[in-house]
Design a protein around this motif. Structure first.
Motif, PDB file in Angstrom:
ATOM      1  N   THR A 117       0.830  -1.206   0.000  1.00 52.97           N
ATOM      2  CA  THR A 117       0.000   0.000   0.000  1.00 52.97           C
ATOM      3  C   THR A 117       0.865   1.256   0.000  1.00 52.97           C
ATOM      4  O   THR A 117       0.581   2.215  -0.727  1.00 52.97           O
ATOM      5  N   HIS A 118       1.916   1.265   0.797  1.00 53.39           N
ATOM      6  CA  HIS A 118       2.840   2.408   0.811  1.00 53.39           C
ATOM      7  C   HIS A 118       3.489   2.597  -0.556  1.00 53.39           C
ATOM      8  O   HIS A 118       3.600   3.729  -1.053  1.00 53.39           O
ATOM      9  N   LEU A 119       3.930   1.508  -1.147  1.00 51.34           N
ATOM     10  CA  LEU A 119       4.589   1.608  -2.450  1.00 51.34           C
ATOM     11  C   LEU A 119       3.630   2.076  -3.537  1.00 51.34           C
ATOM     12  O   LEU A 119       3.996   2.906  -4.376  1.00 51.34           O
ATOM     13  N   ARG A 120       2.399   1.574  -3.516  1.00 49.84           N
ATOM     14  CA  ARG A 120       1.415   1.979  -4.524  1.00 49.84           C
ATOM     15  C   ARG A 120       1.068   3.460  -4.402  1.00 49.84           C
ATOM     16  O   ARG A 120       0.767   4.116  -5.390  1.00 49.84           O
ATOM     17  N   ALA A 121       1.098   3.971  -3.172  1.00 48.99           N
ATOM     18  CA  ALA A 121       0.807   5.387  -2.953  1.00 48.99           C
ATOM     19  C   ALA A 121       2.055   6.255  -3.149  1.00 48.99           C
ATOM     20  O   ALA A 121       2.006   7.459  -2.928  1.00 48.99           O
ATOM     21  N   LYS A 122       3.150   5.620  -3.548  1.00 50.98           N
ATOM     22  CA  LYS A 122       4.435   6.304  -3.724  1.00 50.98           C
ATOM     23  C   LYS A 122       4.884   7.007  -2.444  1.00 50.98           C
ATOM     24  O   LYS A 122       5.468   8.089  -2.479  1.00 50.98           O
ATOM     25  N   ASP A 123       4.575   6.360  -1.318  1.00 46.11           N
ATOM     26  CA  ASP A 123       4.996   6.844  -0.007  1.00 46.11           C
ATOM     27  C   ASP A 123       6.183   5.986   0.412  1.00 46.11           C
ATOM     28  O   ASP A 123       6.032   4.787   0.629  1.00 46.11           O
TER      29      ASP A 123
END
Length: 115
Positions: free
Chosen positions: A85-91
């Motif tokens: 989820t963090h990676l998909r949100a570019k966080d």
């Protein structure tokens, strides 16, 4: 190995219980992070329930190894989802999610090794 599992499972269960409480009560820090990641508010009860189940399962794993294994595996999957989820949100603030992926993985190994 069992003593290491007891210590890690207890601390991890405490952390998961605290995190679940903050999720259920919609703590502003949790809400800010979830909003930033694009997590729908309707998911919060399910996410809090998953953390609660993980915490209880880790503790139950002290007496019933299969429950400890299932809980630790479930928490690993939960936090792999958090990393994704963090990676998909570019966080790229991944450190907490990565640490919380590794800790239940270690608990899983310890629980299996001490059975």
């Amino acid at each position: 190995m069992f003593i290491a599992y007891v210590v890690l499972a207890s601390l991890l269960a405490l952390a998961m219980a605290g995190s679940a409480f903050m999720t259920f009560t919609r703590n502003p820090a949790v809400m800010g992070n979830m909003t930033k990641l694009g997590v729908p508010e309707g998911w919060l009860p399910w996410l809090g329930a998953a953390k609660t189940a993980g915490a209880l399962g880790l503790l139950a794993g002290l007496a019933a190894p299969a429950l400890g294994v299932a809980a630790a595996a479930g928490l690993v999957l939960y936090f792999v989802g958090a990393v994704v989820t963090h990676l998909r949100a570019k966080d790229h603030e991944l450190a907490p999610a990565l640490v919380l992926t590794v800790l239940p993985a270690v608990a899983l190994v310890l629980r299996i090794a001490s059975s």
